[in-house]
Design a protein around this motif. Structure first.
Motif, PDB file in Angstrom:
ATOM      1  N   ARG A 273       2.019  -1.255  -4.658  1.00  0.00           N
ATOM      2  CA  ARG A 273       2.204  -1.854  -3.333  1.00  0.00           C
ATOM      3  C   ARG A 273       3.043  -3.125  -3.523  1.00  0.00           C
ATOM      4  NH1 ARG A 273      -3.936  -2.459  -1.590  1.00  0.00           N
ATOM      5  NH2 ARG A 273      -3.885  -3.478  -3.634  1.00  0.00           N
ATOM      6  N   ASP A 319       1.555   2.031  -0.543  1.00  0.00           N
ATOM      7  CA  ASP A 319       1.546   1.736   0.890  1.00  0.00           C
ATOM      8  C   ASP A 319       2.988   1.609   1.347  1.00  0.00           C
ATOM      9  OD1 ASP A 319       2.414  -0.773   0.095  1.00  0.00           O
ATOM     10  OD2 ASP A 319       0.708  -1.876   0.914  1.00  0.00           O
ATOM     11  N   GLN A 343      -1.710   4.282   1.609  1.00  0.00           N
ATOM     12  CA  GLN A 343      -0.978   4.718   2.791  1.00  0.00           C
ATOM     13  C   GLN A 343       0.386   5.266   2.384  1.00  0.00           C
ATOM     14  OE1 GLN A 343      -1.578   0.687   4.327  1.00  0.00           O
ATOM     15  NE2 GLN A 343      -2.244   1.599   6.263  1.00  0.00           N
TER      16      GLN A 343
END
Length: 432
Positions: A273, A319, A343
């Motif tokens: 991330r 993400d 995500q």
């Protein structure tokens, strides 16, 4: 003969200088030097010529609209908005304009320092070393409120106890500005007024302001992110790759895996991330490569690590910040059976280049497409997680449910005795 030859050479030179897209005479013109330079550069350098008609039509419309508002106050902001809207019409990643009042401007200037090398000494005197005054955090606006989205590991903000999810109310009793809030205050402390709970009373935290060199700051954050989580007799390593663009970020992690803090762990959580991508296309080889680990041992001096490969279980975090080189990293992990938690990634895998505009703002243009194995495109698609977990930002108080889920998945793998080295097929959505 000489006159004719000169005319031929002149014509050839003019053709070489023309943008690759529409002829120069047909390009929209606003009369604003920055806007017109953006139009010319995009027409000349953007990798996908099929997007230029839409881009130029948008530019014409925005120029017409700006012309109607220029007599009004705030015309500079209106031109900026017109430029942004025109660039957005390309509908592709790695395209954007960045001004020197943003952290992104300085970080991208350091990442693209070779591309803008002729301007570095002028922009960052005296030696062209990119730095900015700051405290090591990034924010995100939700509605009309601003929240801390990232705190760089080891930064002054992290040391002072600022947490992801904190609402920033003010800096020294003035509205927060990414750069302006800290200008002229290097070596001093500022008072950051925060709210940690939606209905909580504000608190003020004193944070030291430093002159931050972007890539070394991100490299330091990678090194400082390394941690060992002990749970039920198991040791789980953790590292966050804020970017792959640092000079030695991968080497730092490799050393820690070989004989450092991560050498005795049972499994590793790789946090992708990130802030920016970049880096080598084979970065994931550190965790999924088949070549053996080895080091060079000279007669005199210290041994040198020549190749490190982690063979144990891996779980990765992804993400919307997983983009570009980090997204390719995530894809390599996925097809090697590494569980992805979090995500969907950004869907931003193109190659960008930077240009300095007449007002010294920075323009990034996607100059090359990126295709994996001739049939997989992450651009516009991204990678879905195997284990979806949201991360509500506002008032998170530092809690990270995605990281918690990654730890749980690692514990499951360790309990099953799984090495998670099963090659996975490409996700159908990724194939055009």
């Amino acid at each position: 003969m000489h006159v004719a030859l000169s005319r031929v050479l002149l014509t050839a030179l003019l053709l070489m200088l023309m943008p690759a897209g529409a002829p120069a005479a047909e390009l929209p013109r606003s009369g604003d030097p920055v806007f017109d330079r953006v139009i010319a550069l995009v027409n000349s350098e953007f990798h996908d010529e099929t997007g230029l008609d839409r881009f130029n039509e948008t530019a014409k419309k925005e120029i017409e609209d700006v012309g109607q508002t220029l007599p009004q106050r705030g015309s500079t902001a209106r031109v900026d908005a017109a430029i942004d809207a025109t660039i957005a019409s390309l509908r592709a990643s790695h395209n954007g304009r960045f001004k020197p009042d943003t952290i992104a401007y300085f970080e991208l200037s350091d990442i693209f320092r070779f591309a803008i090398r002729n301007d570095l000494r002028r922009l960052f005197p005296p030696e062209g070393d990119v730095t900015y005054p700051g405290i090591g955090l990034v924010t995100q606006t939700i509605g009309d409120r601003r929240f801390v989205s990232d705190v760089y590991d080891g930064s002054p903000a992290a040391t002072a106890g600022v947490l992801m999810g904190d609402e920033i109310l003010s800096v020294d009793d003035l509205p927060y500005r990414e750069i302006a809030s800290f200008e002229g205050k290097v070596g001093q402390s500022v008072g950051i007024r925060l709210r940690r709970k939606a209905d909580g009373a504000p608190v003020t935290v004193k944070v030291a302001v430093e002159r931050l060199p972007p890539l070394p700051t991100l490299a330091k954050a990678i090194a400082n992110s390394i941690a060992v989580i002990e749970h039920g007799g198991r040791k789980i390593g953790y590292v966050r790759f804020w970017t792959l663009s640092t000079r030695d970020g991968l080497d730092v992690v490799a050393r820690e895996l070989y004989d450092g803090r991560l050498s005795g762990v049972d499994g590793v959580i790789v946090d992708l991330r990130g802030r920016w991508g970049g880096g080598a296309a084979d970065a994931a080889e550190l965790f999924v490569g088949d070549t053996p680990s080895f080091r060079l041992i000279p007669r005199h001096g210290q041994p040198t690590l020549a190749n490190v490969r982690w063979r144990g279980p891996v779980v990765a975090l992804i993400d919307e910040g997983t983009r570009s080189g980090l997204e390719l990293f995530a894809y390599a992990l996925r097809i090697n059976g590494i569980p992805l938690v979090g995500q969907r990634t950004a869907g931003a895998l193109l190659a960008g280049r930077a240009y300095i505009l007449p007002d010294d703002s920075l323009l990034e243009i996607a100059v090359s497409d990126a295709v994996i194995d001739d049939n997989v495109r992450l651009e516009g698609n991204g990678i879905a997680p195997d284990i979806p977990v949201d991360l509500p930002l506002a008032y998170a108080a530092g809690r990270d449910p995605q990281r918690e889920a990654a730890v749980s998945e690692m514990l499951r793998l360790l309990a099953d005795g799984s090495s998670n080295r099963v090659v996975m097929p490409a996700e159908p959505l990724l194939t055009p």
